[in-house]
Design a protein around this motif. Structure first.
Motif, PDB file in Angstrom:
ATOM      1  N   UNK A 119     -32.222   7.749  40.258  1.00 29.12           N
ATOM      2  CA  UNK A 119     -32.315   6.422  39.668  1.00 29.12           C
ATOM      3  C   UNK A 119     -31.850   6.433  38.211  1.00 29.12           C
ATOM      4  N   UNK A 120     -32.195   7.512  37.498  1.00 27.62           N
ATOM      5  CA  UNK A 120     -31.832   7.646  36.089  1.00 27.62           C
ATOM      6  C   UNK A 120     -30.962   8.881  35.917  1.00 27.62           C
ATOM      7  N   UNK A 121     -30.045   8.882  34.961  1.00 26.61           N
ATOM      8  CA  UNK A 121     -29.185  10.056  34.751  1.00 26.61           C
ATOM      9  C   UNK A 121     -30.008  11.321  34.503  1.00 26.61           C
ATOM     10  N   UNK A 122     -29.547  12.423  35.052  1.00 24.76           N
ATOM     11  CA  UNK A 122     -30.223  13.705  34.871  1.00 24.76           C
ATOM     12  C   UNK A 122     -29.987  14.222  33.457  1.00 24.76           C
ATOM     13  N   UNK A 123     -31.017  14.758  32.823  1.00 27.84           N
ATOM     14  CA  UNK A 123     -30.861  15.254  31.454  1.00 27.84           C
ATOM     15  C   UNK A 123     -30.182  16.619  31.361  1.00 27.84           C
ATOM     16  N   UNK A 124     -30.036  17.310  32.467  1.00 34.14           N
ATOM     17  CA  UNK A 124     -29.484  18.664  32.466  1.00 34.14           C
ATOM     18  C   UNK A 124     -27.966  18.617  32.599  1.00 34.14           C
ATOM     19  N   UNK A 125     -27.250  19.307  31.724  1.00 29.08           N
ATOM     20  CA  UNK A 125     -25.780  19.259  31.732  1.00 29.08           C
ATOM     21  C   UNK A 125     -25.171  19.868  32.992  1.00 29.08           C
ATOM     22  N   UNK A 126     -25.850  20.796  33.651  1.00 26.83           N
ATOM     23  CA  UNK A 126     -25.325  21.415  34.872  1.00 26.83           C
ATOM     24  C   UNK A 126     -25.489  20.537  36.109  1.00 26.83           C
ATOM     25  N   UNK A 127     -26.262  19.463  35.996  1.00 28.77           N
ATOM     26  CA  UNK A 127     -26.553  18.646  37.170  1.00 28.77           C
ATOM     27  C   UNK A 127     -25.281  18.045  37.765  1.00 28.77           C
ATOM     28  N   UNK A 128     -24.358  17.622  36.936  1.00 28.26           N
ATOM     29  CA  UNK A 128     -23.153  16.941  37.411  1.00 28.26           C
ATOM     30  C   UNK A 128     -22.315  17.828  38.320  1.00 28.26           C
ATOM     31  N   UNK A 129     -22.106  19.095  37.945  1.00 32.24           N
ATOM     32  CA  UNK A 129     -21.259  19.950  38.792  1.00 32.24           C
ATOM     33  C   UNK A 129     -22.061  20.811  39.771  1.00 32.24           C
ATOM     34  N   UNK A 130     -23.366  20.798  39.711  1.00 34.12           N
ATOM     35  CA  UNK A 130     -24.250  21.432  40.684  1.00 34.12           C
ATOM     36  C   UNK A 130     -23.794  22.847  41.050  1.00 34.12           C
ATOM     37  N   UNK A 131     -24.034  23.808  40.148  1.00 29.65           N
ATOM     38  CA  UNK A 131     -23.560  25.177  40.381  1.00 29.65           C
ATOM     39  C   UNK A 131     -24.262  25.853  41.564  1.00 29.65           C
ATOM     40  N   UNK A 132     -23.779  27.021  41.948  1.00 35.31           N
ATOM     41  CA  UNK A 132     -24.399  27.740  43.058  1.00 35.31           C
ATOM     42  C   UNK A 132     -25.878  27.962  42.779  1.00 35.31           C
ATOM     43  N   UNK A 133     -26.674  27.778  43.813  1.00 39.18           N
ATOM     44  CA  UNK A 133     -28.128  27.938  43.815  1.00 39.18           C
ATOM     45  C   UNK A 133     -28.859  26.829  43.043  1.00 39.18           C
ATOM     46  N   UNK A 134     -28.129  25.845  42.536  1.00 36.06           N
ATOM     47  CA  UNK A 134     -28.781  24.713  41.862  1.00 36.06           C
ATOM     48  C   UNK A 134     -29.743  24.048  42.831  1.00 36.06           C
ATOM     49  N   UNK A 135     -30.884  23.630  42.307  1.00 34.41           N
ATOM     50  CA  UNK A 135     -31.923  23.017  43.141  1.00 34.41           C
ATOM     51  C   UNK A 135     -32.564  21.865  42.386  1.00 34.41           C
ATOM     52  N   UNK A 136     -32.560  20.700  43.015  1.00 32.52           N
ATOM     53  CA  UNK A 136     -33.195  19.509  42.445  1.00 32.52           C
ATOM     54  C   UNK A 136     -34.377  19.122  43.309  1.00 32.52           C
ATOM     55  N   UNK A 137     -35.431  18.674  42.651  1.00 32.30           N
ATOM     56  CA  UNK A 137     -36.629  18.207  43.344  1.00 32.30           C
ATOM     57  C   UNK A 137     -36.760  16.711  43.063  1.00 32.30           C
ATOM     58  N   UNK A 138     -36.787  15.927  44.133  1.00 31.12           N
ATOM     59  CA  UNK A 138     -36.856  14.472  44.027  1.00 31.12           C
ATOM     60  C   UNK A 138     -38.139  13.945  44.652  1.00 31.12           C
ATOM     61  N   UNK A 139     -38.731  12.959  44.019  1.00 34.45           N
ATOM     62  CA  UNK A 139     -39.721  12.127  44.683  1.00 34.45           C
ATOM     63  C   UNK A 139     -38.943  10.970  45.282  1.00 34.45           C
ATOM     64  N   UNK A 140     -39.088  10.781  46.576  1.00 37.81           N
ATOM     65  CA  UNK A 140     -38.313   9.784  47.308  1.00 37.81           C
ATOM     66  C   UNK A 140     -39.014   8.432  47.252  1.00 37.81           C
ATOM     67  N   UNK A 141     -38.263   7.425  46.876  1.00 34.77           N
ATOM     68  CA  UNK A 141     -38.795   6.067  46.701  1.00 34.77           C
ATOM     69  C   UNK A 141     -38.680   5.277  47.998  1.00 34.77           C
ATOM     70  N   UNK A 142     -39.204   5.855  49.069  1.00 30.80           N
ATOM     71  CA  UNK A 142     -39.182   5.191  50.380  1.00 30.80           C
ATOM     72  C   UNK A 142     -40.357   5.718  51.185  1.00 30.80           C
ATOM     73  N   UNK A 143     -40.909   4.910  52.062  1.00 35.52           N
ATOM     74  CA  UNK A 143     -42.048   5.361  52.866  1.00 35.52           C
ATOM     75  C   UNK A 143     -41.645   6.263  54.032  1.00 35.52           C
ATOM     76  N   UNK A 144     -40.382   6.174  54.464  1.00 31.81           N
ATOM     77  CA  UNK A 144     -39.869   6.972  55.584  1.00 31.81           C
ATOM     78  C   UNK A 144     -38.480   7.497  55.210  1.00 31.81           C
ATOM     79  N   UNK A 145     -38.140   8.639  55.770  1.00 34.86           N
ATOM     80  CA  UNK A 145     -36.816   9.210  55.505  1.00 34.86           C
ATOM     81  C   UNK A 145     -35.708   8.262  55.951  1.00 34.86           C
ATOM     82  N   UNK A 146     -35.929   7.516  56.993  1.00 34.69           N
ATOM     83  CA  UNK A 146     -34.899   6.598  57.480  1.00 34.69           C
ATOM     84  C   UNK A 146     -34.578   5.506  56.453  1.00 34.69           C
TER      85      UNK A 146
END
Length: 163
Positions: A119-146
C-alpha cells in the motif's frame, strides 16, 4: 484470523555447469548460507503453508529454510511457479488455504508481486530489485486469500542477506 504472506525469492544459485538447464541449477555455497540465515530469521513465524516453485534452487532454498527454521509446513510444489509472472503468482496466492503462507519463486515475477502488493512505498532500497533470498512479510488486507488485491497490503518487514 488475519492473513500473513511471506514472499521469498530463491537464494543465490550456482553456475558451475554452464550447459545445465536453468531449472536444474542448485544453490551456490553463498546461497545455502543465505538460506540458513533466512531460516533462522523465520523461526517462530507460524508458517502453515508453503507454495514453492519446482526449480531445483527454490526446492533447495525451501529445504534449508524449513530445516533451520524448524518449519513444519509441507510444501506445495508447483511447476507453474517456475519463472511465473506476477499475475500467475497472484492467482496462485488467491488459492492459498493457510493463515501464514510462504510463497517461494523467482524474479522478475516475485519482485513485481512484492512491489505491487504494498500500500505504501517500501523504505528499503533493495526492495525494488528484490535480490536473491529477499523476503518480505505482509499483513494481507483481505479476509480470504481469494480477495487479495494489489496495492492494499501492509509491509511488516523486509529481509535480505545483507540486512
Amino acid at each position: 484470523m488475519a492473513l500473513r504472506l511471506i514472499l521469498t525469492r530463491h537464494a543465490k544459485s550456482g553456475w558451475a555447469d554452464p550447459i545445465q538447464d536453468d531449472k536444474d541449477r542448485t544453490l551456490a555455497d553463498r546461497g545455502r548460507a543465505d538460506a540458513a540465515r533466512l531460516g533462522r530469521w523465520l523461526t517462530d513465524s507460524d508458517i502453515d503453508q508453503a507454495i514453492v516453485s519446482t526449480a531445483a534452487r527454490t526446492q533447495e532454498t525451501w529445504s534449508v529454510i524449513a530445516q533451520i527454521g524448524a518449519i513444519q509446513a509441507e510444501a506445495q510444489n508447483l511447476d507453474a511457479l517456475y519463472l511465473a509472472s506476477c499475475d500467475v503468482l497472484l492467482q496462485t496466492l488467491q488459492r492459498a488455504t493457510g493463515n501464514c503462507v510462504l510463497l517461494l519463486a523467482h524474479n522478475p515475477g516475485i519482485g513485481e508481486l512484492a512491489n505491487r502488493l504494498i500500500k505504501f512505498p517500501a523504505p528499503h532500497s533493495d526492495f525494488v530489485h528484490y535480490p536473491t533470498c529477499a523476503t518480505a512479510v505482509f499483513d494481507i488486507a483481505a479476509p480470504r486469500w481469494s480477495d487479495v488485491a494489489l496495492g492494499e497490503n501492509i509491509l511488516q518487514n523486509f529481509w535480505t542477506p545483507q540486512s
